[in-house]
Design a protein around this motif. Structure first.
Motif, PDB file in Angstrom:
ATOM      1  N   ALA A  36       0.850  -1.190   0.000  1.00 53.20           N
ATOM      2  CA  ALA A  36       0.000   0.000   0.000  1.00 53.20           C
ATOM      3  C   ALA A  36       0.888   1.242   0.000  1.00 53.20           C
ATOM      4  CB  ALA A  36      -0.907   0.013   1.236  1.00 53.20           C
ATOM      5  N   GLY A  39      -1.862   7.937  -0.614  1.00 52.89           N
ATOM      6  CA  GLY A  39      -2.584   8.443  -1.766  1.00 52.89           C
ATOM      7  C   GLY A  39      -2.489   9.952  -1.960  1.00 52.89           C
ATOM      8  N   ASN A  55      -3.599   4.785   2.299  1.00 56.16           N
ATOM      9  CA  ASN A  55      -4.980   4.534   1.917  1.00 56.16           C
ATOM     10  C   ASN A  55      -5.157   3.988   0.500  1.00 56.16           C
ATOM     11  OD1 ASN A  55      -4.204   6.808   0.600  1.00 56.16           O
ATOM     12  ND2 ASN A  55      -5.847   8.108   1.359  1.00 56.16           N
ATOM     13  N   THR A  56      -4.057   3.677  -0.174  1.00 57.67           N
ATOM     14  CA  THR A  56      -4.135   3.165  -1.542  1.00 57.67           C
ATOM     15  C   THR A  56      -3.442   1.808  -1.617  1.00 57.67           C
ATOM     16  OG1 THR A  56      -4.089   5.437  -2.365  1.00 57.67           O
ATOM     17  CG2 THR A  56      -3.652   3.680  -3.957  1.00 57.67           C
ATOM     18  N   GLU A  57      -4.235   0.758  -1.788  1.00 56.89           N
ATOM     19  CA  GLU A  57      -3.679  -0.594  -1.916  1.00 56.89           C
ATOM     20  C   GLU A  57      -3.286  -0.872  -3.356  1.00 56.89           C
ATOM     21  OE1 GLU A  57      -5.602  -3.784   1.100  1.00 56.89           O
ATOM     22  OE2 GLU A  57      -6.911  -3.079  -0.498  1.00 56.89           O
ATOM     23  N   THR A  67      -7.668  -0.108   4.876  1.00 59.81           N
ATOM     24  CA  THR A  67      -7.364   1.242   4.404  1.00 59.81           C
ATOM     25  C   THR A  67      -8.022   2.320   5.254  1.00 59.81           C
ATOM     26  OG1 THR A  67      -9.166   1.098   2.788  1.00 59.81           O
ATOM     27  CG2 THR A  67      -6.939   0.562   2.005  1.00 59.81           C
ATOM     28  N   ASN A 153       3.180  11.771  -1.018  1.00 55.49           N
ATOM     29  CA  ASN A 153       2.368  10.685  -1.520  1.00 55.49           C
ATOM     30  C   ASN A 153       3.033  10.028  -2.731  1.00 55.49           C
ATOM     31  OD1 ASN A 153       1.968  12.818  -3.359  1.00 55.49           O
ATOM     32  ND2 ASN A 153       0.002  11.986  -3.944  1.00 55.49           N
TER      33      ASN A 153
END
Length: 167
Positions: A36, A39, A55-57, A67, A153
């Motif tokens: 991950a 984001g 929060n971004t897999e 997430t 990010n």
């Protein structure tokens, strides 16, 4: 294996082999696994241990990464040795203490990366650790810059992942 692929003194590893049976003992499955990343940039207050909002897999083979909490739970029956990797890149804040931690069950430090370099440097690394079913791991940052700062990010900047090596 075709008989013409065997040489008297050894097997020529440059040849291509076509196996018609089952090959066992070669490689591993390396699951469960997850990866991950952050984001969007995340602001981090000075002097606080803050969970990184990954929060971004990219992938999660056993649905163990949350997430919402940014934590990974080792699935039932999947304890063993895991390779974990993590990286945090700061966005433009200059030298100050800057640490990244991977914590197990909110207290045991599995990995610690420290950086006191330039303004866009990273704290990154990997480690092999023993984890049991139900253990929860997550990535944390700490800095002492004096005010709120951002971490960057993107897939190549701030990320966290792991995969199972063996039982």
């Amino acid at each position: 294996m075709a008989i013409d692929k065997i040489q008297s003194e050894s097997i020529n590893l440059a040849d291509t082999f076509a196996f018609t049976g089952t090959v066992t003992g070669a490689g591993g499955v390396n699951t469960p696994a997850f990866f991950a990343h952050l984001g969007s940039n995340q602001n981090i207050s000075t002097g606080t241990h803050t969970t990184v909002a990954l929060n971004t897999e990219i992938f999660d083979t056993n649905n163990g990464f949350d997430t919402g909490t940014y934590k990974y739970t080792i699935p039932s029956g999947q304890g063993g040795k895991y390779l974990i990797t993590a990286c945090i890149r700061r966005e433009g804040f200059n030298p100050a203490r800057f640490n990244a931690y991977v914590l197990k069950n909110n207290s045991v430090g599995l990995w610690n990366g420290e950086n006191v370099g330039g303004s866009y440097d990273t704290a990154q690394g990997s480690s092999i650790v023993s984890l049991s079913a139900g253990d929860v791991i997550h990535l944390v940052i700490y800095h002492t810059n004096g005010n709120t700062q951002a971490i960057m990010n993107g897939l190549g900047n701030t990320f966290f992942g792991a995969f199972k090596l063996v039982e």
